[in-house]
Design an enzyme around this catalytic site. Structure first.
Site, PDB file in Angstrom:
ATOM      1  CB  ILE A 189      -2.841 -35.715  10.935  1.00 31.48           C
ATOM      2  CG1 ILE A 189      -1.595 -35.711  10.045  1.00 31.48           C
ATOM      3  CG2 ILE A 189      -2.633 -36.559  12.192  1.00 31.48           C
ATOM      4  CD1 ILE A 189      -1.185 -37.065   9.541  1.00 31.48           C
ATOM      5  CE  LYS A 190     -10.513 -39.843  11.161  1.00 33.06           C
ATOM      6  NZ  LYS A 190     -11.105 -41.172  10.823  1.00 33.06           N
ATOM      7  CB  ILE A 191      -5.959 -34.496  16.006  1.00 33.08           C
ATOM      8  CG1 ILE A 191      -4.628 -34.811  15.316  1.00 33.08           C
ATOM      9  CG2 ILE A 191      -5.751 -34.218  17.492  1.00 33.08           C
ATOM     10  CD1 ILE A 191      -3.589 -33.715  15.436  1.00 33.08           C
TER      11      ILE A 191
ATOM     12  CB  ALA B 274      -4.387 -41.633   8.369  1.00 39.66           C
TER      13      ALA B 274
END
Length: 205
Positions: free
Chosen positions: A85-87, A58
């Site tokens: 966690i997509k960064i 996400a």
């Protein structure tokens, strides 16, 4: 190669989970906004839909390191289980990836266009990188070649980071990243339908 579905639509995800060997879900704020429901409510429902062993990747939308870290921690607090966690792999994103990985957050470095970006993300502590294959094709000319280079560099230098290829326009690109050795790929529901079709393959379809 593992195949994840790139969607925020509950019925689409549920249908694919029932009919195809789906290995998880990726989503982002734009996809969630298209569902016309509150972000927190939608993302929690997606996670509840998935079996515990399947990951959810996400994405956050912070512009600087502090904002990214705050949003990542909020997202982690909302969701239980197998969450990445997509960064984006920018200067600020790399700062956030370094700090969050030290706190044992599971990070996917996204918006990757070059092998150098991918190596930096892996060195910063990302567990996945997501090269944007179609966008690389459009801007630089060889998305699958970039994927192959990243896979080779990770193997050569012993990085414990996987390639999650993303951004596909047609199924020929998906076949190309399979041949390039991508560990995983995230695919839209529409393209999943075409992959499952027995119609004759034509380039661009």
């Amino acid at each position: 190669m593992k195949m994840l579905v790139d969607s925020a639509n509950i019925s689409e995800i549920e249908s694919l989970l029932d009919s195809l060997p789906i290995d998880g879900v990726t989503t982002n704020p734009a996809l969630i906004a298209g569902e016309k429901r509150p972000f927190k409510q939608q993302i929690k429902e997606i996670r509840r839909l998935l079996p515990d062993h399947l990951p959810l990747h996400a994405q956050i939308i912070g512009k600087d390191c502090a904002g990214m870290m705050e949003q990542a921690k909020d997202l982690h607090d909302w969701l239980d289980g197998n969450v990445w966690i997509k960064i984006p792999v920018t200067k600020e994103g790399l700062r956030a990836i370094q700090q969050l990985s030290k706190e044992n957050f599971r990070i996917t470095g996204t918006a990757v266009y070059t092998a150098a970006q991918a190596v930096l993300a892996a060195k910063a502590g990302a567990g996945y990188v997501a090269p944007y294959v179609n966008r690389i094709d459009n801007e630089f000319g060889d998305g699958a070649g970039t994927v192959k280079t990243i896979v080779g560099l990770f193997s050569m230098y012993g990085f414990h980071c996987k390639v999650l290829a993303a951004s596909f326009k047609h199924k020929g690109q998906i076949l190309s990243v399979m041949e390039a050795g991508s560990h995983e790929a995230t695919i839209s529901p529409a393209l999943f339908g075409k992959l499952a079709s027995i119609s004759r393959y034509r380039p661009g379809y």
